[in-house]
Design an enzyme around this catalytic site. Structure first.
Site, mmCIF file in Angstrom:
data_model
loop_
_atom_site.group_PDB
_atom_site.id
_atom_site.type_symbol
_atom_site.label_atom_id
_atom_site.label_comp_id
_atom_site.label_asym_id
_atom_site.label_seq_id
_atom_site.Cartn_x
_atom_site.Cartn_y
_atom_site.Cartn_z
ATOM 1 N N HIS A 65 -52.963 -15.698 35.353
ATOM 2 C CA HIS A 65 -54.126 -14.827 35.627
ATOM 3 C C HIS A 65 -53.611 -13.516 36.203
ATOM 4 O O HIS A 65 -53.208 -13.451 37.367
ATOM 5 C CB HIS A 65 -55.080 -15.490 36.628
ATOM 6 C CG HIS A 65 -56.326 -14.682 36.856
ATOM 7 N ND1 HIS A 65 -57.580 -15.190 36.664
ATOM 8 C CD2 HIS A 65 -56.509 -13.391 37.238
ATOM 9 C CE1 HIS A 65 -58.484 -14.251 36.924
ATOM 10 N NE2 HIS A 65 -57.849 -13.139 37.282
ATOM 11 N N HIS A 105 -53.972 -9.001 36.189
ATOM 12 C CA HIS A 105 -54.578 -7.730 35.778
ATOM 13 C C HIS A 105 -53.466 -6.703 35.609
ATOM 14 O O HIS A 105 -52.850 -6.285 36.591
ATOM 15 C CB HIS A 105 -55.594 -7.251 36.818
ATOM 16 C CG HIS A 105 -56.732 -8.202 36.970
ATOM 17 N ND1 HIS A 105 -57.856 -8.146 36.177
ATOM 18 C CD2 HIS A 105 -56.899 -9.281 37.780
ATOM 19 C CE1 HIS A 105 -58.678 -9.126 36.513
ATOM 20 N NE2 HIS A 105 -58.119 -9.840 37.474
ATOM 21 N N LEU A 106 -53.224 -6.345 34.361
ATOM 22 C CA LEU A 106 -52.162 -5.365 34.079
ATOM 23 C C LEU A 106 -52.713 -3.960 33.904
ATOM 24 O O LEU A 106 -51.940 -2.999 33.882
ATOM 25 C CB LEU A 106 -51.391 -5.777 32.815
ATOM 26 C CG LEU A 106 -50.359 -6.883 33.001
ATOM 27 C CD1 LEU A 106 -49.836 -7.361 31.652
ATOM 28 C CD2 LEU A 106 -49.197 -6.406 33.873
ATOM 29 N N LYS A 150 -62.561 -15.310 28.528
ATOM 30 C CA LYS A 150 -62.889 -15.211 29.947
ATOM 31 C C LYS A 150 -64.375 -14.992 30.129
ATOM 32 O O LYS A 150 -64.955 -14.082 29.513
ATOM 33 C CB LYS A 150 -62.111 -14.026 30.538
ATOM 34 C CG LYS A 150 -62.431 -13.691 31.974
ATOM 35 C CD LYS A 150 -61.771 -14.660 32.936
ATOM 36 C CE LYS A 150 -62.255 -14.422 34.348
ATOM 37 N NZ LYS A 150 -61.200 -13.962 35.238
ATOM 38 N N HIS A 205 -64.680 -16.906 35.766
ATOM 39 C CA HIS A 205 -64.868 -16.316 37.100
ATOM 40 C C HIS A 205 -66.105 -16.986 37.662
ATOM 41 O O HIS A 205 -67.228 -16.654 37.290
ATOM 42 C CB HIS A 205 -65.042 -14.795 37.027
ATOM 43 C CG HIS A 205 -65.172 -14.174 38.392
ATOM 44 N ND1 HIS A 205 -64.206 -13.362 38.942
ATOM 45 C CD2 HIS A 205 -66.123 -14.305 39.347
ATOM 46 C CE1 HIS A 205 -64.570 -13.001 40.167
ATOM 47 N NE2 HIS A 205 -65.735 -13.557 40.434
ATOM 48 N N HIS A 260 -58.823 -18.523 39.886
ATOM 49 C CA HIS A 260 -58.709 -18.171 41.306
ATOM 50 C C HIS A 260 -59.681 -18.974 42.172
ATOM 51 O O HIS A 260 -60.570 -18.423 42.816
ATOM 52 C CB HIS A 260 -58.868 -16.666 41.539
ATOM 53 C CG HIS A 260 -59.980 -16.006 40.754
ATOM 54 N ND1 HIS A 260 -61.270 -16.459 40.750
ATOM 55 C CD2 HIS A 260 -59.977 -14.912 39.954
ATOM 56 C CE1 HIS A 260 -62.011 -15.674 39.989
ATOM 57 N NE2 HIS A 260 -61.238 -14.732 39.489
ATOM 58 N N LEU A 298 -62.206 -10.670 45.088
ATOM 59 C CA LEU A 298 -63.292 -11.542 44.652
ATOM 60 C C LEU A 298 -62.736 -12.672 43.799
ATOM 61 O O LEU A 298 -61.880 -12.410 42.947
ATOM 62 C CB LEU A 298 -64.321 -10.740 43.845
ATOM 63 C CG LEU A 298 -65.183 -9.799 44.691
ATOM 64 C CD1 LEU A 298 -65.989 -8.871 43.814
ATOM 65 C CD2 LEU A 298 -66.095 -10.592 45.622
ATOM 66 N N ASP A 334 -53.741 -13.502 39.989
ATOM 67 C CA ASP A 334 -54.839 -12.535 40.104
ATOM 68 C C ASP A 334 -54.356 -11.229 40.737
ATOM 69 O O ASP A 334 -55.112 -10.561 41.439
ATOM 70 C CB ASP A 334 -56.031 -13.100 40.888
ATOM 71 C CG ASP A 334 -57.316 -12.326 40.598
ATOM 72 O OD1 ASP A 334 -57.336 -11.548 39.623
ATOM 73 O OD2 ASP A 334 -58.291 -12.493 41.341
ATOM 74 N N ALA A 369 -62.487 -4.438 44.820
ATOM 75 C CA ALA A 369 -61.947 -5.769 45.114
ATOM 76 C C ALA A 369 -60.634 -5.948 44.362
ATOM 77 O O ALA A 369 -60.548 -5.627 43.182
ATOM 78 C CB ALA A 369 -62.938 -6.833 44.673
HETATM 79 O O1 DOR Z 1 -60.425 -9.223 43.387
HETATM 80 C C1 DOR Z 1 -60.575 -9.153 42.185
HETATM 81 N N1 DOR Z 1 -60.089 -8.104 41.477
HETATM 82 N N2 DOR Z 1 -61.265 -10.107 41.566
HETATM 83 C C2 DOR Z 1 -61.590 -10.008 40.283
HETATM 84 O O2 DOR Z 1 -62.232 -10.898 39.788
HETATM 85 C C3 DOR Z 1 -61.245 -8.802 39.497
HETATM 86 C C4 DOR Z 1 -60.096 -8.120 40.051
HETATM 87 C C5 DOR Z 1 -59.899 -6.734 39.498
HETATM 88 O O3 DOR Z 1 -59.947 -6.567 38.287
HETATM 89 O O4 DOR Z 1 -59.639 -5.811 40.279
HETATM 90 ZN ZN ZN Z 2 -58.852 -11.594 38.197
#
Ligand code: DOR
Ligand code: ZN
Length: 340
Positions: free
Chosen positions: A12, A14-15, A96, A133, A171, A215, A243, A259
């Site tokens: 999991h 985020h790139l 997702k 999520h 997560h 989150l 995450d 977040a």
């Molecule tokens: O904290 C988070 N950041 N939770 C998520 O579900 C998305 C992520 C984000 O893309 O920044």
């Molecule tokens: Zn995420």
């Protein structure tokens, strides 16, 4: 002390895209062999063609032998045929589910879970995992309860209607999620380093700490302990998914801060520290490197990485384009270092 384990995967991640992608990718590629790249871009990765194009942009960002694995972004209008074709062609490996407005760039997410039942049915048929999520978005529900309420009101009916659908509670942050995963077959959870490391006090430690805001939001210590127990248990239903979610510092230190915790540089070290504290280092490898691969149906990794028990201090920030990005545990002493 040294520990050599099969090269971990991050299930999991985020790139992002552009300058942020170029800045953060090397940190993941240095420690992880594969990662499931989240689709909440602007605009989101909603079709197999967009997924194939994003996969190529990640490869073009130059990450050596690192292998991106793509997740698609479900909307009320996702086409089951496109989902299946993309799965067959390897454009994406999972879909997702973002409940609309649950988190960063989820505005196009699903508002009506029943409208995408045909997509879930097709995914169950072809063995394609659903990443969730798991939070309701209603203002009437306390933010700390949104995960547990989602399990009861949204995910349980889907789970029971389609027992063969592979579901991953992404997560996981609560004891209720751990129990949900344990109770049902074909159900897994990914666990982040920050939810294993911090409880919700971290958000308010001596003042308001925007860099501990993510989150689902951090929960009570009781929940963190349940997550740690699940992670170290050796149960194949729990695996690593960091995450790691970079945002520029000014977007976090703001009137309405984003977040996300950028943990890629310290994720593996933190997992090791958590397992060591619990006397469970011998089960680190299955958690970081085998359980996720087995869940996603890809071969277990054959390369290795070596961790050394040697304190180091990660930088407080890295730079993405012109902007600093705060590093999880940056400026603190971290007990384990990943050997280059
Ligand atoms: O904290 C988070 N950041 N939770 C998520 O579900 C998305 C992520 C984000 O893309 O920044
Ligand atoms: Zn995420």
């Amino acid at each position: 002390m040294m520990l050599t384990i099969a090269r971990p995967d991050d299930w999991h991640l985020h790139l992002r895209d552009g300058a942020m992608l170029e800045a953060v990718l090397p940190y993941t590629a240095a420690h992880f062999g594969r990662a499931l790249a989240m689709p909440n871009l602007v605009p989101p990765v909603t079709t197999a063609a967009l997924a194939a194009a994003y996969r190529q942009r990640i490869l073009d960002a130059g990450a050596g032998d690192f292998e991106p694995v793509l997740a698609g972004y479900l909307t009320n209008r996702t086409d089951p045929d496109d989902v299946a074709a993309g799965f067959r062609d390897g454009a994406w490996r999972a879909m997702k589910l973002y409940p609309a407005k649950a988190t960063t760039n989820s505005d196009h997410g699903v508002t009506d879970i029943d409208s995408i039942r045909p997509v879930f049915e097709r995914m169950a048929e072809i063995g394609m995992p659903l990443c969730v999520h798991g939070e309701v978005t209603s203002d009437d529900v306390d933010i700390f309860d949104r995960e547990a309420v989602f399990l009861d009101t949204v995910l349980t009916p889907v789970r029971e209607a389609l027992p063969s659908l592979k579901i991953i509670v992404e997560h996981a942050t609560t004891r209720q999620s751990v129990e949900f995963v344990e109770a049902y077959a074909n159900t897994w959870a990914s666990l982040t380093p920050h939810h294993l490391w911090w409880n919700r006090n971290a958000i308010f430690a001596g003042g308001l700490r925007p860099h501990a805001y993510c989150l689902p939001v951090l929960k009570r210590e009781e929940h963190r302990k349940a997550l740690v127990r699940a992670a170290i248990s050796g149960d194949a239903k729990f695996f690593a998914g960091t995450d790691s979610a970079p945002h520029p510092v000014h977007r976090k230190e703001s009137d309405c801060g984003c977040a996300g915790v950028f943990c890629a540089p310290t994720a593996l070290s933190t997992y090791a520290e958590v397992f060591e504290r619990e006397g469970a280092l011998e089960r680190l490898e299955t958690f970081t490197s085998f359980h996720g691969a087995d869940c996603y149906g890809v071969p277990r990794p054959t390369e290795t990485v070596t961790l050394v028990k040697e304190a180091w201090t990660p930088p407080e920030t890295i730079t993405a384009g012109e902007h600093p990005v705060r590093v999880f545990r940056g400026g603190e002493s971290v007990a384990w270092r990943v050997e280059a």
